[in-house]
Write a protein that holds these residues in place. Structure first.
Motif: not given
Length: 334
Positions: A220-239
């Protein structure tokens, strides 16, 4: 018939000889300084890549990780815009050009490519490496200062990877605004740290305000539901780990995982995933737990069990960062 060589394999081959003649200790010291710079929170006012030794260390150590992270972001974007192919690409702060290689790995064909960076040694080495990739043979490598005075020519796709952390807040704002004004699609990748995520969210907000729709990773293009300071959105790529990786970090594993945050957005219609797996799936006896960010803005954990039939197998094969459910399947029953 011999299978075609992938851009990733071609890039690895092109990087193997970069450290010839460079003392191992010097390469290791350059890498350690670069790691501190790229993962730090202090903006710099001069190029991080200063000389040939820095550039060789960066390309051998960081370029494969940047390639894999950007490629993962671009693949997610391409899934949301399956009928679109960029007719032109500008890579801002591209250094040795990892993102240009990632674009060629995502979309077939040739297109005008421009790499902008303020470190001439990086551009020079990137130009040399690009001779191994036919899709980049006509790329332009241009030295410019990345900051508030930057202007960009119109193009289809602008990538900005591992750059915002080098800039002051006003320069970050100016760069994102310049990308939004020039491009039909913008993909921004930062380190998968809380600070990197914060910079991505800041850029995401500006892109949406400029009329862009988020294609990935958000459903979606709405506000990110993650609460700042409590978590963060990230992913992982194998190298795949090079000998330099093992030298600097030690250990015997043949790979490591690059953590990254990103946003991919476009001015044209997009079809984002109905949900995205935002944590590593937890596989338990007879069930899989998936943490999802969903179209109705919010985070939810769903359980897929054997009673869901074929969907259970899909859940067992699901990776962190994947769209959910798979395109051919219906959402799991509650």
């Amino acid at each position: 018939m011999t299978a075609p060589v992938s851009p990733a394999e071609t890039l690895r081959t092109a990087l193997t000889s970069l450290l010839d003649g460079l003392p191992a200790r010097q390469a290791g010291q350059a890498v350690e300084r670069l790691i501190a710079s790229y993962r730090g929170a202090t903006p710099t006012h001069t190029p991080i890549l200063r000389d040939r030794a820095d550039v060789a260390a960066y390309a051998a150590y960081r370029m494969p990780a940047t390639f894999e992270a950007v490629h993962a972001a671009l693949e997610a974007f391409a899934d949301a815009v399956p009928d679109w192919t960029p007719a032109g690409h500008t890579d801002v702060g591209g250094g040795t050009g990892a993102a240009t290689w990632a674009v060629t790995a995502t979309w077939d064909g040739e297109r005008p490519v421009t790499v902008l960076d303020w470190a001439e040694p990086a551009l020079s080495l990137g130009r040399d490496i690009a001779t191994a990739n036919p899709a980049l043979r006509d790329a332009r490598w241009q030295r410019v200062k990345i900051g508030s005075a930057l202007t960009l020519d119109p193009t289809d796709l602008v990538t900005v990877s591992y750059v915002l952390n080098e800039l002051t807040a006003p320069d970050r704002t100016a760069l994102v605004d310049a990308a939004a004004a020039a491009a039909q699609a913008v993909v921004i990748v930062e380190p998968g740290t809380p600070d990197g995520y914060a910079r991505v969210i800041e850029a995401r907000d500006r892109l949406i305000a400029a009329g862009f729709q988020v294609a990935a990773p958000c459903p979606h293009s709405a506000a990110c539901p993650i609460v700042p300071g409590e978590d963060w959105c990230h992913f992982s790529a194998r190298v795949s780990r090079s000998s330099l990786h093992r030298q600097v970090k030690g250990g015997s594993l043949a790979y490591e995982d690059e953590k990254f945050s990103y946003v991919a957005a476009a001015r044209f219609p997009v079809d984002p995933a109905p949900a995205r797996v935002v944590r590593k799936p937890q596989i338990r006896k007879g069930q899989v737990l998936l943490d999802l960010c969903e179209t109705e803005p919010g985070l939810r954990r769903t359980t897929v069990s054997k009673r869901h039939g074929a969907l259970y197998k899909e859940a067992r094969d699901a990776n962190w960062g994947d769209a959910w459910p798979p395109p051919s399947d219906e959402p799991p029953r509650p």
